[in-house]
Design a protein around this motif. Structure first.
Motif, PDB file in Angstrom:
ATOM      1  N   LEU A 188      69.183  25.657  -8.896  1.00 17.90           N
ATOM      2  CA  LEU A 188      67.771  25.310  -9.025  1.00 17.90           C
ATOM      3  C   LEU A 188      66.834  26.466  -8.679  1.00 17.90           C
ATOM      4  N   PRO A 189      67.082  27.223  -7.598  1.00 19.78           N
ATOM      5  CA  PRO A 189      66.168  28.346  -7.297  1.00 19.78           C
ATOM      6  C   PRO A 189      66.105  29.375  -8.424  1.00 19.78           C
ATOM      7  N   GLN A 190      67.268  29.704  -9.011  1.00 19.30           N
ATOM      8  CA  GLN A 190      67.300  30.695 -10.089  1.00 19.30           C
ATOM      9  C   GLN A 190      66.570  30.172 -11.341  1.00 19.30           C
ATOM     10  N   VAL A 191      66.808  28.908 -11.668  1.00 14.96           N
ATOM     11  CA  VAL A 191      66.147  28.326 -12.837  1.00 14.96           C
ATOM     12  C   VAL A 191      64.638  28.238 -12.608  1.00 14.96           C
ATOM     13  N   ALA A 192      64.226  27.816 -11.422  1.00 16.70           N
ATOM     14  CA  ALA A 192      62.803  27.716 -11.098  1.00 16.70           C
ATOM     15  C   ALA A 192      62.125  29.077 -11.186  1.00 16.70           C
ATOM     16  N   ASP A 193      62.816  30.118 -10.729  1.00 12.46           N
ATOM     17  CA  ASP A 193      62.253  31.474 -10.777  1.00 12.46           C
ATOM     18  C   ASP A 193      62.106  31.954 -12.216  1.00 12.46           C
ATOM     19  N   THR A 194      63.101  31.651 -13.058  1.00 12.57           N
ATOM     20  CA  THR A 194      63.055  32.075 -14.459  1.00 12.57           C
ATOM     21  C   THR A 194      61.861  31.475 -15.187  1.00 12.57           C
ATOM     22  N   PHE A 195      61.629  30.184 -14.988  1.00  8.51           N
ATOM     23  CA  PHE A 195      60.567  29.484 -15.721  1.00  8.51           C
ATOM     24  C   PHE A 195      59.253  29.403 -14.938  1.00  8.51           C
ATOM     25  N   GLN A 196      59.236  30.001 -13.747  1.00  8.85           N
ATOM     26  CA  GLN A 196      58.036  30.016 -12.910  1.00  8.85           C
ATOM     27  C   GLN A 196      57.527  28.603 -12.631  1.00  8.85           C
ATOM     28  N   VAL A 197      58.458  27.738 -12.185  1.00  9.98           N
ATOM     29  CA  VAL A 197      58.099  26.383 -11.780  1.00  9.98           C
ATOM     30  C   VAL A 197      58.553  26.179 -10.339  1.00  9.98           C
ATOM     31  N   SER A 198      58.066  25.125  -9.704  1.00  5.34           N
ATOM     32  CA  SER A 198      58.447  24.837  -8.329  1.00  5.34           C
ATOM     33  C   SER A 198      59.843  24.229  -8.271  1.00  5.34           C
ATOM     34  N   ILE A 199      60.430  24.232  -7.087  1.00  4.08           N
ATOM     35  CA  ILE A 199      61.746  23.611  -6.895  1.00  4.08           C
ATOM     36  C   ILE A 199      61.699  22.118  -7.202  1.00  4.08           C
ATOM     37  N   PRO A 200      60.679  21.376  -6.715  1.00  6.93           N
ATOM     38  CA  PRO A 200      60.614  19.952  -7.087  1.00  6.93           C
ATOM     39  C   PRO A 200      60.535  19.737  -8.599  1.00  6.93           C
ATOM     40  N   THR A 201      59.813  20.606  -9.301  1.00 12.60           N
ATOM     41  CA  THR A 201      59.748  20.479 -10.758  1.00 12.60           C
ATOM     42  C   THR A 201      61.109  20.760 -11.377  1.00 12.60           C
ATOM     43  N   ALA A 202      61.779  21.801 -10.892  1.00 14.42           N
ATOM     44  CA  ALA A 202      63.122  22.104 -11.381  1.00 14.42           C
ATOM     45  C   ALA A 202      64.072  20.947 -11.101  1.00 14.42           C
ATOM     46  N   GLY A 203      63.796  20.166 -10.051  1.00 11.30           N
ATOM     47  CA  GLY A 203      64.641  19.031  -9.707  1.00 11.30           C
ATOM     48  C   GLY A 203      64.681  17.964 -10.791  1.00 11.30           C
ATOM     49  N   PHE A 204      63.701  17.987 -11.708  1.00 13.01           N
ATOM     50  CA  PHE A 204      63.735  17.042 -12.828  1.00 13.01           C
ATOM     51  C   PHE A 204      64.954  17.283 -13.726  1.00 13.01           C
ATOM     52  N   LEU A 205      65.551  18.468 -13.638  1.00 13.84           N
ATOM     53  CA  LEU A 205      66.766  18.742 -14.406  1.00 13.84           C
ATOM     54  C   LEU A 205      67.927  17.892 -13.900  1.00 13.84           C
ATOM     55  N   VAL A 206      67.887  17.519 -12.617  1.00 14.31           N
ATOM     56  CA  VAL A 206      68.898  16.636 -12.028  1.00 14.31           C
ATOM     57  C   VAL A 206      68.566  15.182 -12.344  1.00 14.31           C
ATOM     58  N   THR A 207      67.313  14.810 -12.068  1.00 17.00           N
ATOM     59  CA  THR A 207      66.887  13.430 -12.305  1.00 17.00           C
ATOM     60  C   THR A 207      66.956  13.079 -13.787  1.00 17.00           C
ATOM     61  N   GLY A 208      66.505  13.991 -14.632  1.00 21.25           N
ATOM     62  CA  GLY A 208      66.513  13.742 -16.068  1.00 21.25           C
ATOM     63  C   GLY A 208      67.918  13.523 -16.598  1.00 21.25           C
ATOM     64  N   TYR A 209      68.865  14.296 -16.076  1.00 28.31           N
ATOM     65  CA  TYR A 209      70.253  14.132 -16.504  1.00 28.31           C
ATOM     66  C   TYR A 209      70.772  12.749 -16.107  1.00 28.31           C
ATOM     67  N   ALA A 210      70.531  12.353 -14.851  1.00 30.77           N
ATOM     68  CA  ALA A 210      71.023  11.056 -14.373  1.00 30.77           C
ATOM     69  C   ALA A 210      70.438   9.906 -15.181  1.00 30.77           C
ATOM     70  N   LEU A 211      69.133   9.956 -15.445  1.00 26.36           N
ATOM     71  CA  LEU A 211      68.509   8.891 -16.229  1.00 26.36           C
ATOM     72  C   LEU A 211      68.987   8.927 -17.683  1.00 26.36           C
ATOM     73  N   GLY A 212      69.287  10.128 -18.181  1.00 24.93           N
ATOM     74  CA  GLY A 212      69.826  10.246 -19.532  1.00 24.93           C
ATOM     75  C   GLY A 212      71.176   9.573 -19.661  1.00 24.93           C
ATOM     76  N   VAL A 213      71.979   9.647 -18.601  1.00 23.59           N
ATOM     77  CA  VAL A 213      73.279   8.971 -18.602  1.00 23.59           C
ATOM     78  C   VAL A 213      73.090   7.462 -18.637  1.00 23.59           C
ATOM     79  N   VAL A 214      72.147   6.969 -17.818  1.00 26.85           N
ATOM     80  CA  VAL A 214      71.905   5.529 -17.752  1.00 26.85           C
ATOM     81  C   VAL A 214      71.473   4.991 -19.120  1.00 26.85           C
ATOM     82  N   VAL A 215      70.593   5.723 -19.804  1.00 27.68           N
ATOM     83  CA  VAL A 215      70.101   5.284 -21.117  1.00 27.68           C
ATOM     84  C   VAL A 215      71.119   5.586 -22.212  1.00 27.68           C
ATOM     85  N   GLY A 216      71.706   6.775 -22.147  1.00 32.92           N
ATOM     86  CA  GLY A 216      72.586   7.218 -23.220  1.00 32.92           C
ATOM     87  C   GLY A 216      73.908   6.480 -23.290  1.00 32.92           C
TER      88      GLY A 216
END
Length: 411
Positions: free
Chosen positions: A26-54
């Protein structure tokens, strides 16, 4: 065990790696896209919710496709999602790639469980399911640490390209090793949906949400807990996660072995032990050695529930198990999201970094209660059926005496 299970395990290894490796990057991804760590955390939450729906969505779409072909399509979708993530020019595109990959997750494990169980004798079904899930557990021992190391030292984009390559290997393995399995005749979507009218299926899924949710209530916050309470360094937490993965591997194999012999007793032991260990973790978290042992036990007891829970759903939804199996995989991720949220609430309330362990203990204990309720209902259902048969037996001679003409006619 058939070689086809190896192909399924390879696919599971890739899926498990992409699901968890993002947490260490998450720190490396957040630095690349210039977003905060909590924002980068959506990559975790989004994946989990994608599994539930998908999970249910992709399974429904695949009801008219042979299972082998559907598994290949899912691995292809997984590869595409990880390539999108690896080459994303902006954060939104990477999030979309994560969601695309997550849509393959639940359906692959759900359909894969049905395929794995069908490859072996009935008394070995849970062991076959466990063999496939071994790929997921090994991902936490090998794939995630190596992926994190590559991502931190060379670049996170390379990590996701390597995961995509794993998906290609899994796809080729399924194509080469998994036997052709035509879609069962007479199976319709309404039959699959009808499985959810079975109370036992719903109870098994509720056990999945609560039981495995108990694991993630503690593990989600393992880093601040171990660094602030136990006194480990940041690099020490990485090895603790490897230890957790080793526990998952052991628990998965043990759960698969004993679930084929005594499924419900295996659930009683694993869920009861998990609730106890999570409660003790509030104390053992203050000691390095004790906390390391406890983390291994949490992984072992937590994943010892996976094969029996998955087999329980397959057994109770017999005749139309595919959708129920896939939805149960989504239930694992729903439990992860629920427990992480509850754990965050108790920490925010000022109860300390060990408070999520109590949340996990309560969730696991609740799952144990549901297991006992499920077993009780099953016994009562069997007793009722026996009483009906026993009450009907004396009526047979009476029916014959009311129709004496049958005797001469038969003669």
């Amino acid at each position: 065990m058939p070689l086809a299970l190896i192909a399924l395990a390879i696919g599971a290894f890739g899926i498990g790696t992409t699901e968890f490796v993002i947490m260490g990057l998450l720190p490396q991804v957040a630095d690349t896209f210039q977003v905060s760590i909590p924002t980068a955390g959506f990559l975790v939450t989004g994946y989990a919710l994608g599994v539930v729906v998908g999970a249910p969505l992709m399974t429904v779409l695949g009801t008219r496709i042979p299972r082998k072909k559907m598994l290949m399509l899912l691995m292809g979708l997984f590869v595409i999602g990880n390539v999108i993530s690896a080459t994303a020019p902006v954060f939104g595109v990477m999030l979309a790639g994560r969601i695309v990959a997550s849509f393959a997750h639940g359906a692959f494990f759900g359909i894969g469980s049905v395929v794995a169980a069908g490859l072996v004798a009935p008394q070995k079904k849970a062991g076959a399911i466990a063999m496939m899930f071994t790929g997921l557990t090994l991902a936490n021992v090998i794939g995630v640490p190596l992926g994190t190391l590559v991502g931190q030292d060379i670049g996170w984009r390379l990590t996701f390209l390597l995961v995509a390559a794993l998906g290609v290997v899994g796809l080729l393995g399924v194509a080469r090793l998994v036997p052709e399995q035509p879609r069962p005749e007479g199976v319709r979507l309404r039959h699959e949906i009808a499985a959810f009218r079975n109370v036992q299926v719903l109870l098994a899924m509720a056990m999945t949400v609560l039981g495995f949710g108990g694991v993630f209530a503690a593990i989600t916050y393992i880093s601040p807990m171990m660094t602030s309470v136990a006194g480990f360094s940041g690099s020490g937490v990485t090895w603790l996660l490897v230890l957790f993965g080793l526990g998952m591997v052991s628990g998965n194999l043990i759960g698969g072995r004993f679930a084929d012999r005594a499924l419900m007793p295996m659930l009683y032991v694993s869920l009861g032990g998990l609730a106890l260990v999570l409660a003790l973790f509030t104390l053992t978290a203050h000691d390095r050695i004790a906390s390391a042992v406890t983390i291994f036990l949490i992984g072992g007891l937590g994943f010892a529930t996976v094969p029996p829970l998955q087999k329980r759903v397959l057994d109770q939804a017999s005749g139309a198990p595919t959708l129920a199996s896939a939805v149960n995989i989504g239930a694992f991720n729903l439990g992860n999201a629920l427990s992480a949220w509850l754990g965050g609430i108790v920490i925010a309330a000022g109860l300390g970094y060990t408070a999520p362990n109590w949340v996990g203990a309560v969730l696991a204990a609740s799952a144990l209660v549901l297991a006992l309720v499920s077993s009780t209902l099953e016994r009562r259902s069997g007793s009722s059926a026996n009483r009906i048969v026993a009450g009907a037996a004396p009526a047979e001679p009476l029916a014959r005496t009311e129709q004496p003409s049958e005797v001469p006619l038969n003669r």
